[in-house]
Design an enzyme around this catalytic site. Sequence first.
Site, PDB file in Angstrom:
ATOM      1  N   CYS A   1      34.574  37.525  50.962  1.00 44.39           N
ATOM      2  CA  CYS A   1      34.049  36.372  50.221  1.00 44.39           C
ATOM      3  C   CYS A   1      35.087  35.261  50.095  1.00 44.39           C
ATOM      4  O   CYS A   1      34.758  34.156  49.679  1.00 44.39           O
ATOM      5  CB  CYS A   1      33.538  36.800  48.851  1.00 44.39           C
ATOM      6  SG  CYS A   1      34.819  37.270  47.671  1.00 44.39           S
TER       7      CYS A   1
ATOM      8  N   HIS B   1      39.771  31.780  32.293  1.00 38.15           N
ATOM      9  CA  HIS B   1      38.673  31.947  33.255  1.00 38.15           C
ATOM     10  C   HIS B   1      39.264  32.649  34.468  1.00 38.15           C
ATOM     11  O   HIS B   1      40.271  32.210  35.018  1.00 38.15           O
ATOM     12  CB  HIS B   1      38.102  30.585  33.653  1.00 38.15           C
ATOM     13  CG  HIS B   1      37.139  30.666  34.793  1.00 38.15           C
ATOM     14  ND1 HIS B   1      35.874  31.194  34.656  1.00 38.15           N
ATOM     15  CD2 HIS B   1      37.265  30.303  36.090  1.00 38.15           C
ATOM     16  CE1 HIS B   1      35.257  31.138  35.825  1.00 38.15           C
ATOM     17  NE2 HIS B   1      36.086  30.598  36.709  1.00 38.15           N
TER      18      HIS B   1
ATOM     19  N   HIS C   1      33.949  35.546  38.508  1.00 38.15           N
ATOM     20  CA  HIS C   1      32.610  36.042  38.195  1.00 38.15           C
ATOM     21  C   HIS C   1      32.459  37.484  38.676  1.00 38.15           C
ATOM     22  O   HIS C   1      33.199  37.925  39.559  1.00 38.15           O
ATOM     23  CB  HIS C   1      31.540  35.168  38.862  1.00 38.15           C
ATOM     24  CG  HIS C   1      31.502  33.790  38.299  1.00 38.15           C
ATOM     25  ND1 HIS C   1      32.321  32.785  38.743  1.00 38.15           N
ATOM     26  CD2 HIS C   1      30.748  33.252  37.295  1.00 38.15           C
ATOM     27  CE1 HIS C   1      32.083  31.692  38.047  1.00 38.15           C
ATOM     28  NE2 HIS C   1      31.126  31.937  37.169  1.00 38.15           N
TER      29      HIS C   1
ATOM     30  N   ASP D   1      26.924  43.362  43.845  1.00 36.01           N
ATOM     31  CA  ASP D   1      26.845  43.721  45.265  1.00 36.01           C
ATOM     32  C   ASP D   1      28.132  44.394  45.760  1.00 36.01           C
ATOM     33  O   ASP D   1      28.482  44.313  46.923  1.00 36.01           O
ATOM     34  CB  ASP D   1      26.546  42.481  46.116  1.00 36.01           C
ATOM     35  CG  ASP D   1      27.612  41.401  45.977  1.00 36.01           C
ATOM     36  OD1 ASP D   1      28.563  41.564  45.187  1.00 36.01           O
ATOM     37  OD2 ASP D   1      27.481  40.376  46.660  1.00 36.01           O
TER      38      ASP D   1
ATOM     39  N   ARG E   1      31.333  43.774  41.970  1.00 29.62           N
ATOM     40  CA  ARG E   1      32.344  42.989  42.695  1.00 29.62           C
ATOM     41  C   ARG E   1      32.857  41.922  41.750  1.00 29.62           C
ATOM     42  O   ARG E   1      32.193  40.936  41.467  1.00 29.62           O
ATOM     43  CB  ARG E   1      31.750  42.334  43.950  1.00 29.62           C
ATOM     44  CG  ARG E   1      32.734  41.400  44.662  1.00 29.62           C
ATOM     45  CD  ARG E   1      32.189  40.887  45.979  1.00 29.62           C
ATOM     46  NE  ARG E   1      30.910  40.222  45.874  1.00 29.62           N
ATOM     47  CZ  ARG E   1      30.736  38.888  45.770  1.00 29.62           C
ATOM     48  NH1 ARG E   1      31.776  38.081  45.764  1.00 29.62           N
ATOM     49  NH2 ARG E   1      29.513  38.390  45.683  1.00 29.62           N
TER      50      ARG E   1
ATOM     51  N   CYS F   1      34.832  39.055  41.508  1.00 32.84           N
ATOM     52  CA  CYS F   1      35.313  38.013  42.417  1.00 32.84           C
ATOM     53  C   CYS F   1      36.230  37.105  41.597  1.00 32.84           C
ATOM     54  O   CYS F   1      35.759  36.325  40.773  1.00 32.84           O
ATOM     55  CB  CYS F   1      34.113  37.262  42.976  1.00 32.84           C
ATOM     56  SG  CYS F   1      34.538  36.065  44.227  1.00 32.84           S
TER      57      CYS F   1
END
Length: 141
Positions: free
Chosen positions: A60, A97, A100, A104, A112, A114
């Site tokens: 990704c 932050h 996310h 999947d 996951r 990410c």
Amino acid sequence: MSKDELKKKLTPIQFKVTQEDGTEPPFKNPLWDFFEEGLYVDVVSGEPLFTSKDKFESNCGWPSFSKPIKEEAVIEKKDRSLFMVRTEVRSKEGDSHLGHVFTDGPKPTGLRYCINSASLKFIPKADLETEGYGDYKSLFE
């Protein structure tokens, strides 16, 4: 730390990501394809978040983890930006932050996480003791 202190401590991309809920470009960040053994901590607070044991190649463009070190290390919030609903991940102590979480990912969690490289500091396994994270050495034995 105040916002002014953080601006002095962090790089511009680290500040944008952690304090302004930004996102760094995919495939153009230092940790997306980095797989050395060690600990990933919040770049702001230093709190341990993820280990290399739970990192996987997701293609990704950002570092991906199947789970945090401890469930309580991260806070999940609904994110309705960009005309979609996602689950934002923030560090508990630093309120940074991070990125996310998606459903999947690989088994057994199917998750996951990410995560932006800019929100993380990598502590190599060999440096855990000297960097003050000796309590986490057992995770790699």
